[in-house]
Design a protein around this motif. Structure first.
Motif, short mmCIF file in Angstrom:
data_model
loop_
_atom_site.label_atom_id
_atom_site.label_comp_id
_atom_site.label_asym_id
_atom_site.label_seq_id
_atom_site.Cartn_x
_atom_site.Cartn_y
_atom_site.Cartn_z
N THR A 320 0.84 -1.20 0.00
CA THR A 320 0.00 0.00 0.00
C THR A 320 0.87 1.25 0.00
N PHE A 321 0.35 2.28 -0.64
CA PHE A 321 1.12 3.52 -0.84
C PHE A 321 0.21 4.73 -0.67
N ASP A 322 0.85 5.90 -0.54
CA ASP A 322 0.07 7.15 -0.58
C ASP A 322 -0.74 7.15 -1.87
N HIS A 323 -1.87 7.85 -1.81
CA HIS A 323 -2.76 7.86 -2.98
C HIS A 323 -2.09 8.46 -4.21
N VAL A 324 -1.96 7.67 -5.27
CA VAL A 324 -1.52 8.19 -6.58
C VAL A 324 -2.33 7.47 -7.65
N SER A 325 -2.48 8.10 -8.80
CA SER A 325 -3.19 7.44 -9.91
C SER A 325 -2.19 6.61 -10.69
N VAL A 326 -2.69 5.59 -11.38
CA VAL A 326 -1.81 4.76 -12.20
C VAL A 326 -2.32 4.79 -13.64
N PRO A 327 -1.41 4.62 -14.60
CA PRO A 327 -1.85 4.69 -16.01
C PRO A 327 -2.66 3.45 -16.40
N SER A 328 -3.59 3.61 -17.34
CA SER A 328 -4.33 2.45 -17.84
C SER A 328 -3.40 1.67 -18.78
N TYR A 334 -8.02 0.96 -4.24
CA TYR A 334 -7.70 1.93 -3.18
C TYR A 334 -8.41 1.50 -1.91
N THR A 335 -7.76 1.68 -0.79
CA THR A 335 -8.36 1.26 0.48
C THR A 335 -9.44 2.26 0.89
N ARG A 336 -10.18 1.92 1.95
CA ARG A 336 -11.23 2.82 2.44
C ARG A 336 -10.67 4.21 2.73
N LYS A 337 -9.39 4.25 3.14
CA LYS A 337 -8.77 5.55 3.43
C LYS A 337 -8.25 6.24 2.18
N GLY A 338 -8.31 5.54 1.05
CA GLY A 338 -7.86 6.14 -0.21
C GLY A 338 -6.43 5.82 -0.58
N ASP A 339 -5.79 4.88 0.14
CA ASP A 339 -4.41 4.53 -0.20
C ASP A 339 -4.37 3.55 -1.38
N LEU A 340 -3.35 3.71 -2.21
CA LEU A 340 -3.16 2.79 -3.33
C LEU A 340 -2.83 1.40 -2.78
N ARG A 341 -3.50 0.37 -3.33
CA ARG A 341 -3.30 -1.00 -2.84
C ARG A 341 -3.03 -1.92 -4.02
N ILE A 342 -1.92 -2.64 -3.93
CA ILE A 342 -1.55 -3.59 -4.99
C ILE A 342 -1.28 -4.95 -4.36
#
Ligand code: 0PR
Length: 369
Positions: A320-328, A334-342
């Motif tokens: 999990t990471f700070d919220h960032v967008s990823v390219p298509s 994204y978690t409930r808190k909005g964190d990036l989740r892979i």
């Protein structure tokens, strides 16, 4: 439905087109499911028509279920443990609540779950009219034992802990929770739907299994890190007698009583789960898990090199990471808190991680400029 049927050619042409509309796992980084192992697919096809709801008709398949349960009893360090297969984590969690509620026999039962618990507990509590008390988690997203203790009262029939949380991949302090459960005489369930196939194959993993005093049951899903076919869950219990409270009469079946939630139960995905473990053995499972954990570390290191910090260092292969967008076309969550989740599932190979990092790096740098 039309009056006349289609030809097989027409039918499969249509079905293939629909299937092609589905996403391919090649770019899915958000799922806890994965492409099943080839031996799982082969075994699934071989057992397609088997029904464990009437096990006397399929004694060979039923033996595979027994063998799978014995393997998990060994893996979870309590050879006398019992268990059964289910359709997945949700059904396993429902079954736990069912027997905890029956065993405790109080008017207004409650359970305590960590704030990180999977939403299946909300469903289970709603179905059974059980109060769900939510225990806080610490800055490492782990359940806080002291705060959990404060929520216990005479109506508490179960404490739930998680080994490998859905969102942050953390494992609760299960030894401390086990101690609390023993002191208070409350059942402790470990939801290891994800981590149950990971932690046993990692060196120095946090303790979560029956070697921890107080742990009463553990759920684990072959259709997640077990690389089996969907639907597939396993519910292990330290003392098989808990299931007795769930028995119903099934007079016209080959077995006269049953405690499972569902009636007709797939043997195919049980055979598939068995096949993967038989084929890979402990060595193969360890290699699989080691690969996923290495890819998780590489992903974290790669993202941090771009200036995107991890939220936490996970116990299992969920990053999990700070919220960032990823390219298509990369699909993340994204978690409930909005964190990036892979989730670094087996299909998220090292090449996939490198290719994602390259694409992410290009789009991130161009956005920041
Ligand atoms: N417990 C935990 C810790 C889980 O992570 C999950 C599901 C469950 C219970 C429920 O299991 P079943 O879904 O088998 O009933 N975790 C994933 C989730 O909800 C399931 C999933 C898998 C979701 C693949 C989406 C997906 O693409 O996120």
């Amino acid at each position: 439905m039309d009056a006349e049927g289609l030809s097989a050619d027409e039918l499969f042409c249509f079905l293939k087109a629909k299937r092609n509309e589905d996403r391919s796992y090649s770019h899915i980084l958000s799922s806890m499911c994965t492409t099943p192992h080839p031996v799982a697919v082969q075994a699934h096809n071989l057992f397609m028509e088997t029904n464990l709801g009437d096990p006397g008709l399929f004694p060979g398949t039923a033996q595979l279920e027994d063998r799978l349960i014995r393997w998990f009893a060994d893996l979870y360090q309590e050879p006398s443990a019992g268990g059964c297969t289910t359709s997945g984590g949700t059904e396993s969690n429902i079954q736990v609540l069912r027997f905890c509620k029956k065993t405790k026999q109080v008017k207004n039962p409650n359970i305590i779950v960590p704030a990180s618990a999977h939403f299946s507990f909300e469903k289970a509590c709603g179905m059974m009219d059980v109060e769900m008390r939510v225990a806080p988690i610490d800055d490492q997203y782990r359940m806080i034992p002291d705060a959990t203790g404060e929520l216990i009262d005479k109506n508490t029939c179960c404490i739930v802990s998680v080994a490998g949380t859905t969102e942050y991949g953390m494992t609760d302090p299960i030894p401390a929770l086990g101690k609390l459960a023993e002191q208070e005489g409350v059942h402790l369930h470990v939801d290891a739907a994800f981590g149950g196939y990971v932690l046993p194959f990692i060196d120095h993993a946090p303790p979560f299994d029956f070697s921890v005093p107080g742990v009463g049951s553990i759920s684990v899903d072959p259709h997640k890190m077990g690389m089996s076919t969907i639907p597939s869950g396993i519910l292990m219990v330290r003392d098989e007698r808990v299931f007795c409270n769930l028995l119903v009469e099934t007079p016209y079946l080959t077995t006269k009583q049953a405690y499972s939630l569902t009636g007709t139960r797939p043997g195919a995905s049980v055979a598939a789960a068995y096949a993967v473990m038989a084929y890979l053995g402990r060595t193969g499972m360890k290699a699989l898990v080691t690969g996923c954990m290495e890819n998780t570390r590489r992903l974290i290191e790669g993202m941090e090199a771009f200036g995107v910090p991890r939220k936490v260092t996970p116990d299992v292969n969920v990053a999990t990471f700070d919220h960032v967008s990823v390219p298509s076309p990369w699909t993340v969550s994204y978690t409930r808190k909005g964190d990036l989740r892979i989730v670094c599932m087996p299909h998220v190979t090292r090449d996939v991680v490198e290719s994602f990092l390259t694409d992410f790096g290009e789009s991130y740098v161009s956005h920041s400029n």
